[in-house]
Every structure is written in structure tokens, then in C-alpha cells.
Motif scaffolding. Sequence first.
Motif, PDB file in Angstrom:
ATOM      1  N   TRP A  75       0.840  -1.202   0.000  1.00 51.47           N
ATOM      2  CA  TRP A  75       0.000   0.000   0.000  1.00 51.47           C
ATOM      3  C   TRP A  75       0.877   1.254   0.000  1.00 51.47           C
ATOM      4  N   LYS A  76       1.934   1.247   0.837  1.00 43.76           N
ATOM      5  CA  LYS A  76       2.802   2.435   0.914  1.00 43.76           C
ATOM      6  C   LYS A  76       3.462   2.718  -0.432  1.00 43.76           C
ATOM      7  N   ILE A  77       3.930   1.669  -1.098  1.00 41.21           N
ATOM      8  CA  ILE A  77       4.627   1.886  -2.367  1.00 41.21           C
ATOM      9  C   ILE A  77       3.647   2.340  -3.454  1.00 41.21           C
ATOM     10  N   HIS A  78       2.465   1.705  -3.487  1.00 44.06           N
ATOM     11  CA  HIS A  78       1.478   2.104  -4.501  1.00 44.06           C
ATOM     12  C   HIS A  78       1.093   3.573  -4.338  1.00 44.06           C
ATOM     13  N   THR A  79       1.049   4.059  -3.109  1.00 49.77           N
ATOM     14  CA  THR A  79       0.556   5.424  -2.900  1.00 49.77           C
ATOM     15  C   THR A  79       1.682   6.458  -2.859  1.00 49.77           C
ATOM     16  N   ASP A  80       2.919   6.036  -3.151  1.00 50.15           N
ATOM     17  CA  ASP A  80       4.010   7.011  -3.264  1.00 50.15           C
ATOM     18  C   ASP A  80       3.962   7.572  -4.687  1.00 50.15           C
ATOM     19  N   ASP A  81       3.636   8.860  -4.824  1.00 52.62           N
ATOM     20  CA  ASP A  81       3.426   9.391  -6.175  1.00 52.62           C
ATOM     21  C   ASP A  81       4.691   9.349  -7.030  1.00 52.62           C
ATOM     22  N   LYS A  82       5.845   9.204  -6.393  1.00 54.56           N
ATOM     23  CA  LYS A  82       7.084   9.151  -7.173  1.00 54.56           C
ATOM     24  C   LYS A  82       7.282   7.795  -7.852  1.00 54.56           C
ATOM     25  N   VAL A  83       6.559   6.793  -7.393  1.00 55.66           N
ATOM     26  CA  VAL A  83       6.676   5.464  -8.010  1.00 55.66           C
ATOM     27  C   VAL A  83       5.896   5.435  -9.320  1.00 55.66           C
ATOM     28  N   GLY A  84       4.792   6.158  -9.373  1.00 56.18           N
ATOM     29  CA  GLY A  84       3.991   6.189 -10.603  1.00 56.18           C
ATOM     30  C   GLY A  84       3.181   4.916 -10.801  1.00 56.18           C
ATOM     31  N   SER A  85       2.731   4.309  -9.718  1.00 58.96           N
ATOM     32  CA  SER A  85       1.962   3.067  -9.850  1.00 58.96           C
ATOM     33  C   SER A  85       0.603   3.322 -10.490  1.00 58.96           C
ATOM     34  N   ASN A  86       0.172   2.384 -11.310  1.00 58.57           N
ATOM     35  CA  ASN A  86      -1.138   2.463 -11.947  1.00 58.57           C
ATOM     36  C   ASN A  86      -2.268   2.324 -10.929  1.00 58.57           C
ATOM     37  N   SER A  87      -1.938   1.750  -9.763  1.00 58.70           N
ATOM     38  CA  SER A  87      -2.973   1.528  -8.750  1.00 58.70           C
ATOM     39  C   SER A  87      -3.111   2.711  -7.798  1.00 58.70           C
ATOM     40  N   TYR A  88      -2.290   3.736  -7.995  1.00 59.51           N
ATOM     41  CA  TYR A  88      -2.270   4.901  -7.099  1.00 59.51           C
ATOM     42  C   TYR A  88      -3.686   5.379  -6.762  1.00 59.51           C
ATOM     43  N   ASP A  89      -4.485   5.626  -7.814  1.00 59.52           N
ATOM     44  CA  ASP A  89      -5.806   6.211  -7.612  1.00 59.52           C
ATOM     45  C   ASP A  89      -6.756   5.327  -6.834  1.00 59.52           C
ATOM     46  N   SER A  90      -6.511   4.010  -6.876  1.00 62.29           N
ATOM     47  CA  SER A  90      -7.489   3.132  -6.227  1.00 62.29           C
ATOM     48  C   SER A  90      -7.385   3.205  -4.707  1.00 62.29           C
ATOM     49  N   PHE A  91      -6.361   3.869  -4.188  1.00 66.39           N
ATOM     50  CA  PHE A  91      -6.241   3.994  -2.730  1.00 66.39           C
ATOM     51  C   PHE A  91      -6.740   5.338  -2.208  1.00 66.39           C
ATOM     52  N   PHE A  92      -7.453   6.060  -3.079  1.00 64.89           N
ATOM     53  CA  PHE A  92      -8.032   7.343  -2.677  1.00 64.89           C
ATOM     54  C   PHE A  92      -9.502   7.356  -3.058  1.00 64.89           C
ATOM     55  N   ILE A  93     -10.318   8.000  -2.216  1.00 67.82           N
ATOM     56  CA  ILE A  93     -11.702   8.231  -2.598  1.00 67.82           C
ATOM     57  C   ILE A  93     -11.911   9.727  -2.519  1.00 67.82           C
ATOM     58  N   ASN A  94     -12.268  10.337  -3.647  1.00 62.42           N
ATOM     59  CA  ASN A  94     -12.403  11.800  -3.689  1.00 62.42           C
ATOM     60  C   ASN A  94     -11.165  12.499  -3.156  1.00 62.42           C
ATOM     61  N   ASP A  95     -10.000  12.029  -3.560  1.00 62.98           N
ATOM     62  CA  ASP A  95      -8.717  12.596  -3.138  1.00 62.98           C
ATOM     63  C   ASP A  95      -8.388  12.375  -1.668  1.00 62.98           C
ATOM     64  N   LYS A  96      -9.302  11.719  -0.935  1.00 67.44           N
ATOM     65  CA  LYS A  96      -8.996  11.449   0.471  1.00 67.44           C
ATOM     66  C   LYS A  96      -8.439  10.040   0.594  1.00 67.44           C
ATOM     67  N   PRO A  97      -7.328   9.876   1.324  1.00 69.94           N
ATOM     68  CA  PRO A  97      -6.660   8.570   1.345  1.00 69.94           C
ATOM     69  C   PRO A  97      -7.387   7.535   2.194  1.00 69.94           C
ATOM     70  N   ILE A  98      -7.212   6.286   1.792  1.00 65.39           N
ATOM     71  CA  ILE A  98      -7.648   5.153   2.600  1.00 65.39           C
ATOM     72  C   ILE A  98      -6.448   4.806   3.483  1.00 65.39           C
ATOM     73  N   VAL A  99      -6.699   4.598   4.773  1.00 66.56           N
ATOM     74  CA  VAL A  99      -5.567   4.350   5.677  1.00 66.56           C
ATOM     75  C   VAL A  99      -5.583   2.890   6.125  1.00 66.56           C
ATOM     76  N   ILE A 100      -4.434   2.243   6.008  1.00 73.01           N
ATOM     77  CA  ILE A 100      -4.356   0.826   6.364  1.00 73.01           C
ATOM     78  C   ILE A 100      -3.386   0.663   7.525  1.00 73.01           C
ATOM     79  N   LYS A 101      -3.844  -0.068   8.539  1.00 70.45           N
ATOM     80  CA  LYS A 101      -3.018  -0.251   9.734  1.00 70.45           C
ATOM     81  C   LYS A 101      -2.843  -1.728  10.012  1.00 70.45           C
ATOM     82  N   LYS A 102      -1.679  -2.051  10.597  1.00 72.42           N
ATOM     83  CA  LYS A 102      -1.438  -3.439  10.983  1.00 72.42           C
ATOM     84  C   LYS A 102      -1.787  -3.556  12.461  1.00 72.42           C
ATOM     85  N   LEU A 103      -2.805  -4.360  12.810  1.00 70.61           N
ATOM     86  CA  LEU A 103      -3.169  -4.531  14.222  1.00 70.61           C
ATOM     87  C   LEU A 103      -2.260  -5.569  14.875  1.00 70.61           C
ATOM     88  N   ASN A 104      -2.001  -6.647  14.162  1.00 65.82           N
ATOM     89  CA  ASN A 104      -0.942  -7.581  14.540  1.00 65.82           C
ATOM     90  C   ASN A 104      -0.490  -8.283  13.264  1.00 65.82           C
TER      91      ASN A 104
END
Lengths: 327, 587
Positions: B126-155
Motif C-alpha cells: 500500500w505504501k509503495i502504490h501510494t508514493d506518487d514518485k513510483v507512478g503506480s497504476n494503482s495509485y488512484d485506487s487507494f483514494f476516494i475523492n482525493d482522500k486517502p484510505i488508511v491501512i493499519k497493521k493490528l498484529n
Amino acid sequence: MIPFLVRRFFQAIPTLLLASVLIFFVISLAPGDFLTPARLNPGISPEQIANLQASFGLDKPIWVQYLYWMNNMIFHGDFGLSFQYTQPVLPVIWPRIVNSVWLVLLNLVFFYAIAIPIGVYGAVRQNSFGDKAINVVLYFLLGFPSFFLFLIVIYFILQIRNATGWDIPIGGMTSNNHDQLSTLGQIWDVLKHLLIPAAVLAITDAAGLTRVIRGLMLEVMRSDYIRTARAKGVSERSAIWKHTFRNAIVPIVAGIGGLLPAAISGAGFVEVVYAYPGITPMLLTAINAQDLYLIAGFTVISTVLLIIGNALSDILLAVVDPRIKVG
Amino acid sequence: MKKALFLALAMTATTSLAAPFVYPAAWTADQNTANKRGGEFRNYTLSDFKTMNPFTSAEATSIPGTMELGAGLFMQDPRNNEFIPKMADGPAVVSNNNKRFVVKIRPGMKFSDGQAITADDWITTWKIHTDDKVGSNSYDSFFINDKPIVIKKLNDMTLQFDFPTQSSTALSIMSYTPWPDHVFGKAYRAGGAEAVKKMWGLGTDPSDIVSPGMWTMESYKAGERAVFKANKFFGEWNKDSKGNALPYLDKYSFRIVSDLNAGLAAYLAGQIDSFGASKADDLAQIKKAIDAGNLKSVLKANVSPNATSSWIVFNWNKAGDPAKQALFRDVRFRRAMSHIANRQAMVQLALGGLGSEVYFSTYPIFKAQTDAGIAAGAPQYKYDLAQASKLLAQMGYTKKNAQGYLTDKSGKVLEFNLATNAGNNVREQLGRIFADEAKKVGVKVNFTPIDFNALVGQLTAKGENRPFDAILLGLSGGTNIWPFGVNVVPCGTNLHSYNNPSDGKCLTSQEQLMTKLYYQGDAELNTAKRLAIGAQLMKTEGELQPVVYLVGTNYHVTFNDRLAGEYPADLMDAYYGSRNVALTFIK
């Protein structure tokens, strides 16, 4: 010889510089850029397009892009990054060039093996039935669009395969089991795939050269020194091959310099139709995708080879024709 | 020591107890009762692969896209489109107004190098896809209306997804493929985006490639062939209904053919096992070869529509030509244009009979949604020249000039320019058919194919005076969850191509309503309610007719007789394809 080469080297610098400017700016003149198709993708946002533009350097003015490119090429030997592959251009195109060289070399062997004997035969037996018959066939093939001929050949191979069950390859460069074959088996496997496209291409192209050789031979055969040689009692074989042919091919040798870039430029449509992994299909895709540095990098390499090839031609000419001197 | 031993025992116990994912028996028409294993499925692709790197890959058929088959937290069941847990151990626990999803990861999963798949892999990916410098094609799928989706590791085995708003596509967004943290995370932490971009180019040794999915790299030959071998760890947590490890196949390979004719030739020669026939001519050749006994294959034509359509859009922003602007903004004109479109002729002539008529931005393949729309009264302005003439007469176009073209009071001919991209034969034919029909009612259509990139530039131009009259083009893609385009429907988005002023504002109340319905439907988790919102959206769009939808191509299936394990006929369509490769075997 050395001063000739040094002079050639210095002459090449402005030529290359001008060529690079033309290549770069002509490619950039086309409307749109690599990212244009992405703008039609309902899933890619304008922000993401801007990100990509920045990371490919497409947001900068074209002359800045050119200066970066030249700088990297001259001082780091780096031909730029292919947008499609996100990898440096050289390692991307190199395996394709090597594949193309094999096909082109085999094609050239067939090409000269067909054109030279037929051309000489045509001159020696001028206007005989054989001469005319061969010309008709070759001209028909020359006038035929080559890709269409390749498709027809594929059709016939398919028919033969269906009728006999022979495993005649109709595309690609290797069989599925290539990696499991012995070294000799691998060479035969590749050769098997090369034979048909190389031969078909050579046959379609041979008509032009046959005609040239025939004409040149006829001209030399009528010259005084050949008549003198014959009168002196030189054998017919020697008169044709040693005296006439050697003098007749001088203009052809002059054109050999063009073979060097031709060898890496691939065999054209035949590669596309036979799904051969040469440079042409890749360049066509690159042009379609506006992969700027891939096209520009490749074109610069072939320009360099053209310059080297021309120098080589001049040297070869001096070898074939003692009247011409280099230096 | 004792404690360590106990821990080790406990861990083996949990792995062996971990329930595998079972592929339902109903997903295959051909049960593998003979337990046939091994063999190679020889597929093909039309353009060479560009990279093995999942973060920079942008192709339709790609190396990472093939490797990742079967790797995602959830997957859609082709029987009912519902999401079922795949790499997730069970359904997500939803809270915080449907915005928080807590997902447990299925224990016992491993990458192809034997390393365990854990929460870290999802976080790094998720971190790499959402780094705009990587230029991933999946970048946009981790945002809704420009607001980011946040993913956390609970364990190690639990992830928490926080969405900025409620989203119907949440489960689909969460189903992205986790790539190994011990490969990409390491590089990313050391060298950032640049280091990630440099990884896994085509020159990478296949044995260095690590896959979480069904396949992993065996070999790649530039421009020729890519061969994948089964990831042996995939079979540990993926079983068929009888408990056998999946996939059945040893290998899955792609022959690279640079053109469709070469692909067809390879298929007819038996060198590849399946072919995506799209032209009537190709289908005829395959049928002939089957009938003659030269090719042992299955051929099913017109299995479903494709998720694509062609359309004509009229430019509402023509300040430089107020008369044309008024014309294009008149709903009667656009409805008349829809009546002029002879979709049946288009299917017959341009698509060789292999296509479907389209009336909405929702492709007919998304049947649940289109049916709901039509039931709710979404109008279809079908081919009817008399009706078109009537509408144009209402607008004041009653007189025809000597050439037979309609004129207004001042004698000005009713005409407009229509462009499409040169070289696309189908679109060129569609345009000609449209222009010919338009002439019958007296509308002069100046149809010109132009360069594709120039055309896209015109279509996506913003402002009060955009540089085109009408454009014929096509779009494709989308999901059956919410089959409306995020960049197409809402005002101000870049493919809202009929009205795109510099301030991005809606011009009509219908557009405002459509924008509202779009976001409302996108956020609705209940399928029935979402279909109802979609139906309202279709109705509004149908009445407004900002875009005249024409026709779409159809999907055909053909594959070699040696393959088995395809979907039952009623599950095959362009969206799910003809088979799940995991259940495919060689007879």
C-alpha cells in the motif's frame, strides 16, 4: 588511412548533433505524448497524470528534455529511460537487436546467393528464355506487397501442417521445448524458425539487385578490356567472374555500408507477421506509444552505425577498385 | 527450551489446522475426476511484456498480473458477484458507519520463496502504490475523492482499513495483491521510490522473482515467450472441492505475437490453446478449421457483450459559435441524434453481426444494472428517422435546401463536424453509417477521422470554447459493483466530456442530480439499494442524452480440446472470462 579515419571522425560530430536534434524534435512534434491514452482511462485521475508527467520529465519544455538527454548520452552513455519499460533503453533494445541481426544475416546470405548468380546468368544469357522467365517471376514478387506474401506463405504452411502433420514453425524464434534441447538442437531449432522468413524476404527483394547486377555486367562485358581479355584466350569462366564481375560490383560494394545499420534495423514487416522477436515490432509499438527515448535512442545508434558503415564502404571500395584511394 | 518447543508445536498445529480456500465445484463445467495433473496451458498476448515489477506495470496482460492470480483478500464469485474471503480468513468485521474494516489474514500462506505472508506485506504494498514518485497504476485506487484510505497493521495477521467515506467498492479496493515486504519493503526503506522502480525489470533472473499468487516466473525470452510455473506453496492453501491442491497445471505460458493474424495462425496450427477472436472473419476461419477436422477446438460465439462501447459526444462549450452551442445544448437535438443512430446496421455492417446495441453508459454486460435501469423507465431512443425529423422540426428545422439539408430561418444548414481517430476501421465505419443516416433526415455530418492523440487532446480540453463539435470514440473497463465511471459522471471530472468549463460546474439540474446519485451509489453497501440508485442515474442520463451510445463488441470463446475445467456456459462472460486457471487441467 589513419588521417582518413580521423577526418571522418570529426566530420561525424556535427552530423550526429544535427541528426539528434532532428530526431528528438521531429518525434516531439507529434500531438500528445506517452500519457495521452491514459487520459482516456476512466480510472486514472488528472492528479495521477500530473505525477506521471513529472516522473517522466514530460512537464518540462522540450528543449530542456533534449539537453538532459544529450547530457546523459554524451557523459554517461545513457540513452534515457523507456517510458513503457521504465528501464534504460539499451538493455531493452539489445536482445531484440541481436535477434534481428540473425534474421538479417541469414536473409543477406540468401539475398546474395539468389541475386548474384541470377544477375550474372541474365547478363551472360541475355534475353534467353531462362533470363526472361526468371525476370517475370522476380518482378511479380517485387511488385507484390511483401507482408501479403508472408501471409500467403503462412497460409500454405498451415495447409501443409494440416495435411502432413509436419511441425513447420510459423512464428517466433524458438520452440516451446527450446530450453530442454542440446546446444546443436537449439541451433537447429532457431535456424528452422529463421529459414522461411529469411528466404521469403530474400526472394521478394532479390529482383532489384538482380536487375542491377545484370545491367552492370552487360555494360562491363561490352567494354574493350573484356574483349581484349577474351581475344587473349582467357577462359570464359575467368572472363565472367574475374574480369567482368569484379568490376561490375563496384557500385554494389559502395552500398555495403548501408548494411550495418540495416542489420540492426531489423527485417521490417516480416518480423511482425511471423511474430519474430526482432526490433521492428518493438519499434512499431514504441512509435505507437510515443516512447520518446526508446525511439530516439535507437535512431541515434543506427545513425552512428550508418556513419561507421559508410567509412567501411569507402575502405572496401579501395580494396575492390585500386583506382580509388582513401586518405 | 520447553516453552520454545511448545511454541513451535503450537505454530505447526495452527498451520496444519488452517482451513484452505476451497474452489467451489460449481465453478467448473468439467470436474477433474480423473485427477489429471501437470501440463502446460499455452496462452498468447499481443504486445511484449514491459516489466516484471508490480508497481510500475501498466499493461493489460502483464507478468505481475499473471503471477498474482488468486492473491487478494477477497474475490468475486462469478455465480452471484458476491465477494468471498480468499486470503482473508473470514468476512471483514465492519464498524464506524461502514467505514472501518478489520480483516484477519488466512494463516499458513507463503510466498513462492517459502516466506510467510503477513500483514507487513499488505502495508508495504500500500505504501509503495501510494508514493506518487513510483507512478503506480494503482495509485488512484487507494483514494476516494482525493482522500486517502488508511491501512493499519493490528498484529501480524490482522489488518485494519479506514475509508474516508462509505464505499461500495471497499472489498474490491482491499483485494489488492500483497507483494513481499522482505523484497520490496527492504528496497523501499533503503532507496525510496527510485529503488523500487529499478527492481524486477525484464532482465531480472526469474529465480529472483517472488510471487504470492498462483504462478511464479520460470523463464522469459524477450519478445517471444514468458513461462510461469505453479507456485508450490499456493496449493497448500488452495484446494479443489475434493481437497486436491491447486492449480492442477504445472505451467502457464504466454507466446508473444505482435499482431492478431499471427495469433490466429498460431492457434490454427495448434501452437496455442486459446484465442480471443473478435472479428467475424477470424471466427469463420476457426469454424472452418474445426469442421475440416484440422483443429480440435471448442468455439462459442457471442457469449456476452464486452465491457466496452462506442459513443458520440456533443460539445456544450462552444462560446466561439453560439449557434452550435445552443444546438448541442438542446436536449431535443441530442435525442434526435440518438434516433438517427441505426445501431442494428452498425452491428451488422461494422461489427459483422458480432455486437450489441448500447443505450447507456452502463455496458450491457452489467445486466443486473441495465435491467434495473430499464425497469425504472430509463429511456432508449431507438432508431426512428420519423421521430428524429419531428424533434428537429420542433426546433424550427422544417425547410430543406436544394441539396436536401435542413436549414433554419436564416437559411443556415443544420450541420456539424464529427471526428474519430484515424486507423480505427470500426469507428470509421460507425461514423459513416451515422453520417449516411443523418443525411436521410437532412442533417449534414462532416465526418473526418483524425490523429488519435490530437483527438484525445480535444476531448479532454477544458474551458468555455473547446475545440470540437462532436467526437465518436469508445471507453472500456469498469466493475460490476458500481458500473459508472468516476471520471465520467460527476461534473468537473476529466472525462465528463460534453460539459467541461474551466470552473468545472454542472450546467443542468440533471447533471447535478447525476453527480449526486453517482456518489450516493458509490457509497451504498447494499446491492439492491445500489442497483436502485444506479437505475435512477441511468434514467436521468437517458433523458439528458449528453452522450449518444451506439454499439459494443461481443465476447467469443474458443479454446483447444486438450483444455478442460472451463466455467459452465452460464458463468462465462467478458467480465469473468471463460475459466479459472486454477481449475483448468489438460485432458
